[in-house]
Design a protein around this motif. Sequence first.
Motif, PDB file in Angstrom:
ATOM      1  N   SER A  27      20.286  17.943  13.001  1.00 42.40           N
ATOM      2  CA  SER A  27      19.471  18.907  13.761  1.00 42.40           C
ATOM      3  C   SER A  27      19.377  20.233  13.008  1.00 42.40           C
ATOM      4  CB  SER A  27      20.041  19.121  15.165  1.00 42.40           C
ATOM      5  OG  SER A  27      21.104  20.046  15.189  1.00 42.40           O
ATOM      6  N   MET A  28      20.474  20.646  12.343  1.00 40.63           N
ATOM      7  CA  MET A  28      20.438  21.898  11.583  1.00 40.63           C
ATOM      8  C   MET A  28      19.514  21.770  10.370  1.00 40.63           C
ATOM      9  SD  MET A  28      21.247  25.046  11.471  1.00 40.63           S
ATOM     10  CE  MET A  28      22.669  25.398  12.504  1.00 40.63           C
ATOM     11  N   THR A  29      19.453  20.601   9.759  1.00 40.88           N
ATOM     12  CA  THR A  29      18.521  20.373   8.647  1.00 40.88           C
ATOM     13  C   THR A  29      17.099  20.692   9.095  1.00 40.88           C
ATOM     14  OG1 THR A  29      19.935  18.649   7.720  1.00 40.88           O
ATOM     15  CG2 THR A  29      17.642  18.664   7.009  1.00 40.88           C
ATOM     16  N   LYS A  30      16.735  20.186  10.267  1.00 42.19           N
ATOM     17  CA  LYS A  30      15.387  20.389  10.815  1.00 42.19           C
ATOM     18  C   LYS A  30      15.161  21.865  11.165  1.00 42.19           C
ATOM     19  CE  LYS A  30      12.671  19.001  14.913  1.00 42.19           C
ATOM     20  NZ  LYS A  30      12.839  20.213  15.729  1.00 42.19           N
ATOM     21  N   ILE A  31      16.111  22.480  11.861  1.00 41.66           N
ATOM     22  CA  ILE A  31      15.953  23.862  12.329  1.00 41.66           C
ATOM     23  C   ILE A  31      15.933  24.829  11.144  1.00 41.66           C
ATOM     24  CG2 ILE A  31      17.034  25.719  13.671  1.00 41.66           C
ATOM     25  CD1 ILE A  31      15.716  23.460  15.340  1.00 41.66           C
TER      26      ILE A  31
ATOM     27  N   GLY B  17      20.022  24.754  16.545  1.00 41.35           N
ATOM     28  CA  GLY B  17      20.744  23.611  15.966  1.00 41.35           C
ATOM     29  C   GLY B  17      21.918  23.217  16.857  1.00 41.35           C
ATOM     30  N   TYR B  18      22.206  21.915  16.926  1.00 39.11           N
ATOM     31  CA  TYR B  18      23.326  21.455  17.753  1.00 39.11           C
ATOM     32  C   TYR B  18      24.662  21.857  17.125  1.00 39.11           C
ATOM     33  CZ  TYR B  18      19.791  18.361  19.841  1.00 39.11           C
ATOM     34  OH  TYR B  18      18.675  17.865  20.452  1.00 39.11           O
ATOM     35  N   LEU B  19      25.637  22.125  17.979  1.00 40.78           N
ATOM     36  CA  LEU B  19      27.006  22.384  17.528  1.00 40.78           C
ATOM     37  C   LEU B  19      27.723  21.051  17.327  1.00 40.78           C
ATOM     38  CD1 LEU B  19      28.003  25.249  20.033  1.00 40.78           C
ATOM     39  CD2 LEU B  19      26.893  25.466  17.790  1.00 40.78           C
ATOM     40  N   ALA B  20      28.696  21.027  16.415  1.00 43.89           N
ATOM     41  CA  ALA B  20      29.433  19.789  16.133  1.00 43.89           C
ATOM     42  C   ALA B  20      30.548  19.541  17.141  1.00 43.89           C
ATOM     43  CB  ALA B  20      30.010  19.842  14.722  1.00 43.89           C
ATOM     44  N   PHE B  21      30.958  20.597  17.839  1.00 37.24           N
ATOM     45  CA  PHE B  21      32.024  20.471  18.841  1.00 37.24           C
ATOM     46  C   PHE B  21      31.972  21.676  19.773  1.00 37.24           C
ATOM     47  CE2 PHE B  21      33.815  22.152  14.855  1.00 37.24           C
ATOM     48  CZ  PHE B  21      34.196  23.420  15.265  1.00 37.24           C
TER      49      PHE B  21
END
Length: 384
Positions: free
Chosen positions: A128-132, A158-162
């Motif tokens: 998701s961070m790649t896209k954002i 971007g989504y968080l990993a945890f």
Amino acid sequence: MNIRKLGRLDTLIENQREKGKLQGATIVVEHKGKRVYENHYEPDREDSIYRIFSMTKPITAVAAMILYERGELDLMSKVSDYLPAFADCKVASPEGITRARNPITIKDLLNMTSGIVYSGDFGEAERSMTKIYKEAKTQRKSGILKSNVDVCNKLAEGYLAFEPGCGYRYGHSADIMGGVIEVITGKKYSEFLKKEIFTPLNMEDTGFYIDESKAFRQAVLYRRDKTGRVVRAEDDVRQRMEMENPTSLPWFEKGGDGLYSTANDYAHFAQMLLNKGSYHGKELIGKKTFDYMTSPQLTAQQFDAFDLESCIGYNYGNYFRILTDPSLATSNGSIGEYGWDGMAGTYFFVDPTEELIVIYMQQIEGGCDYSFIRGIRQIVYGAI
């Protein structure tokens, strides 16, 4: 310091060059306030300018501590107090995408415990961070995003990993910290760094781009071929590393990996660290603030996820690795030694016990050969 033993550094580096594993490089060793060893390997020179990548992070730590010490930055405050988009973060977990229960704090940014990741393909958060990140770059260049602060707010998508505070993951946290500093100070991050850090430390060649008049001093960038030999990098490598326009203003002044510098400039920064926040009579931060900044910060839960190759035997805090277990690190160094490294293989450490500074500069895609770096450390400590 046994200067004859330090000569082994030259042997080590020349051996790497003969094997084709290295070409240009610079190394500086300072002990008890004196420069005891310095060498530059062609085509690099004494004033070569390097992209230092993540060695930007310790500079961002000092910038944050300047505001912390002035009472302008509360480490327990929420990032969303400064960057509103972080009020609604999503966490990617095996159960799916859920809203974060915990707020990301400034302390989480400084300790990489925020859950914010870099781009990649390791999991849902990285994808998701790649896209954002790609969208942020496009929108900044087209003018939709008008500032560093806008970019930071965009990265909140971007989504968080945890769950924030519940783990460790190396990522964009220091870039976001730069945005927080902009909000607090009302200045561009580059302007704040120049006024508060670079000018007092006489870091005249350090910044987010290389002045046109100094472009000829930029160190050559290399990549490794299939056999492991280094060859000059092509345009696609420079693009991948966001180094295609080094003399232009960057699209995003990243507090995590954006700076260019020289070995001498960075030595001034390291001297300030060794002197617990002061340089030639100018105090950037006080010694108590400095002690906090370079102390281990990870909880047992966070430390379980701290598995970087360069940090075996170390803890972490405020963008510094801190040596806590020399036997685990197979290091003849001192407990409390601290430092960091960069994506193209730059590396530094400061040992307050021995009053020792080591700075190593290179520019190779793929970064350090840590066996080689351990060799540098072993030789330097063996000379004491």
